[in-house]
Design an enzyme around this catalytic site. Structure first.
Site, short mmCIF file in Angstrom:
data_model
loop_
_atom_site.label_atom_id
_atom_site.label_comp_id
_atom_site.label_asym_id
_atom_site.label_seq_id
_atom_site.Cartn_x
_atom_site.Cartn_y
_atom_site.Cartn_z
N GLU A 184 4.10 -7.19 16.15
CA GLU A 184 3.46 -7.65 17.39
C GLU A 184 3.32 -9.16 17.43
O GLU A 184 3.21 -9.75 18.49
CB GLU A 184 2.11 -6.95 17.59
N ARG A 234 0.81 -1.23 0.00
CA ARG A 234 0.00 0.00 0.00
C ARG A 234 0.84 1.26 0.00
O ARG A 234 0.37 2.31 -0.45
CB ARG A 234 -0.99 -0.02 1.17
#
Length: 174
Positions: free
Chosen positions: A96, A59
């Site tokens: 994460e 993106r």
């Protein structure tokens, strides 16, 4: 700025329960909102000294390539591991849920180059920080970082302290 903010769709509980996903596909299909976003980023760079624009896949390419074209700057694709055909410099960074590796062609950036990093989203800042480190390891300078969207509650801006960071729109946690 209202048209840009209004064109971003929020999808609750995607990709996991409790996450409010900010979907840019609705912004991209709206030619006025999309153009306004690119123009806003371009306007924020007026007067900056830089010769290259770097954007991470996928993106980040959406916003960085038209910006490089409009400003007549070179474009550097930042890819995931194994996607570039020539010799690369790599940077592993933490997510994460694990680690990721980003790569840039070794000959894409030269010492002394001044690079602006463009991406769609500033969340935790891990991807952007890894790109900054790659660019600096190559002897270049990060002139600025620009993002279409910032998720304020994830604190990415803090990880990028010391860099010139601007975003077009920001969302508080919901």
């Amino acid at each position: 700025m209202g048209i840009i903010l209004d064109s971003i769709r929020t999808i609750p509980d995607f990709p996991a329960k409790g996450v409010m996903f900010r979907d840019i596909t609705t912004l991209l299909k709206d030619p006025i909102a999309m153009t306004a976003t690119i123009d806003e980023i371009a306007d924020s760079l007026v007067g900056y000294d830089f010769n290259l624009v770097a954007g991470p896949e996928s993106r980040g390419f959406i916003f960085s390539m038209p910006l490089a074209y409009n400003l007549k700057k070179g474009f550097i694709p930042v890819r995931k591991k194994g996607k570039l055909p020539a010799e690369v410099i790599s940077k592993e960074y933490n997510l994460e849920y694990g680690t990721e590796v980003l790569e840039i062609h070794k000959d894409a950036i030269s010492p002394g180059d001044r690079v602006v990093i463009i991406d769609d989203l500033l969340a935790t800042g891990g991807t952007a920080k890894a790109i900054c480190e790659l660019i600096e390891e190559m002897g270049a300078t990060v002139a600025a970082l620009r993002f279409a969207i910032e998720l304020l509650d994830l604190g990415g801006r803090k990880l990028l302290e010391g860099y010139d960071v601007q975003t077009v729109v920001a969302f508080e946690g919901e």
